[in-house]
Write an enzyme that holds these catalytic residues in place. Structure first.
Site, PDB file in Angstrom:
ATOM      1  N   GLU A  46     -25.018  54.533 -36.155  1.00  0.00           N
ATOM      2  CA  GLU A  46     -24.997  55.781 -37.450  1.00  0.00           C
ATOM      3  C   GLU A  46     -25.980  56.711 -37.051  1.00  0.00           C
ATOM      4  O   GLU A  46     -25.510  57.991 -37.238  1.00  0.00           O
ATOM      5  CB  GLU A  46     -25.487  54.769 -38.477  1.00  0.00           C
ATOM      6  CG  GLU A  46     -24.459  53.755 -39.371  1.00  0.00           C
ATOM      7  CD  GLU A  46     -23.254  54.364 -39.592  1.00  0.00           C
ATOM      8  OE1 GLU A  46     -23.254  55.744 -40.080  1.00  0.00           O
ATOM      9  OE2 GLU A  46     -22.083  53.570 -39.777  1.00  0.00           O
ATOM     10  N   ASN A  50     -24.631  60.459 -36.788  1.00  0.00           N
ATOM     11  CA  ASN A  50     -24.909  61.654 -37.278  1.00  0.00           C
ATOM     12  C   ASN A  50     -25.521  62.730 -36.366  1.00  0.00           C
ATOM     13  O   ASN A  50     -25.153  64.023 -37.034  1.00  0.00           O
ATOM     14  CB  ASN A  50     -26.393  61.155 -38.388  1.00  0.00           C
ATOM     15  CG  ASN A  50     -25.967  60.647 -39.278  1.00  0.00           C
ATOM     16  OD1 ASN A  50     -24.747  60.402 -39.656  1.00  0.00           O
ATOM     17  ND2 ASN A  50     -26.808  60.113 -40.231  1.00  0.00           N
ATOM     18  N   ARG A 104     -16.154  61.546 -44.140  1.00  0.00           N
ATOM     19  CA  ARG A 104     -17.332  60.589 -44.033  1.00  0.00           C
ATOM     20  C   ARG A 104     -17.539  60.050 -45.241  1.00  0.00           C
ATOM     21  O   ARG A 104     -17.502  60.644 -46.305  1.00  0.00           O
ATOM     22  CB  ARG A 104     -18.407  61.656 -43.612  1.00  0.00           C
ATOM     23  CG  ARG A 104     -18.157  62.455 -42.093  1.00  0.00           C
ATOM     24  CD  ARG A 104     -18.092  61.310 -41.011  1.00  0.00           C
ATOM     25  NE  ARG A 104     -17.629  61.925 -39.751  1.00  0.00           N
ATOM     26  CZ  ARG A 104     -17.606  61.297 -38.746  1.00  0.00           C
ATOM     27  NH1 ARG A 104     -17.808  59.815 -38.559  1.00  0.00           N
ATOM     28  NH2 ARG A 104     -17.242  61.700 -37.516  1.00  0.00           N
TER      29      ARG A 104
END
Length: 146
Positions: A46, A50, A104
């Site tokens: 993650e 990002n 997202r």
């Protein structure tokens, strides 16, 4: 005794699995359970995603991953020198995303906070972002912000 590693990768989506697996291999020395290892891999995935999606938005850049293994705790810093986050409090809200057109979920930071023992976010516009993660392995992991 402390052990450490630094990994720098181009901010390309195909490098995310490599980053995730490299951190998992590094933390194996701390003897994590399969669930703990899965938590670390998910959180790193993650954080790296990002940086790739938001910090550089398809442009060129580097994602840096620093790991320190100490006693039964893994400390991780995932950083970029991308566009940064203007409102970190808002960015930490579940379901908030600046990439709605890419479908997202806005759950990246929430997942990191949930799966790790410690979490901290530092960012400012134009200066990039640092995500501090820690995971204490074994029973009774207490919060540990590095």
């Amino acid at each position: 005794m402390k052990d450490s590693m630094i990994l720098e990768i181009p901010a390309l989506s195909q490098n995310e699995p490599f980053a995730r697996d490299t951190v998992a291999a590094f933390c194996a020395r701390l003897d994590p359970s399969l669930d703990e290892l899965s938590d670390v891999k998910t959180a790193v995935s993650e954080a790296v995603t990002n940086s790739i999606v938001h910090a550089y938005a398809g442009g060129e850049g580097i994602v840096r991953i620093e790991c320190v293994a100490e006693d039964c705790t893994l400390h991780i810093i995932v950083s970029d020198s991308g566009k940064g986050i203007a409102d970190t409090a808002r960015a930490l809200e579940p379901f908030f995303t600046t990439a709605e057109e890419e479908e997202r979920s806005g759950m990246g930071f929430t997942i990191m906070q949930t799966f790790m023992t410690g979490f901290r976010l530092e960012s400012s516009p134009g200066a990039g972002t640092k995500v501090y993660l820690s995971k204490r392995f074994g029973a009774g992991g207490a919060a540990d912000d590095r």
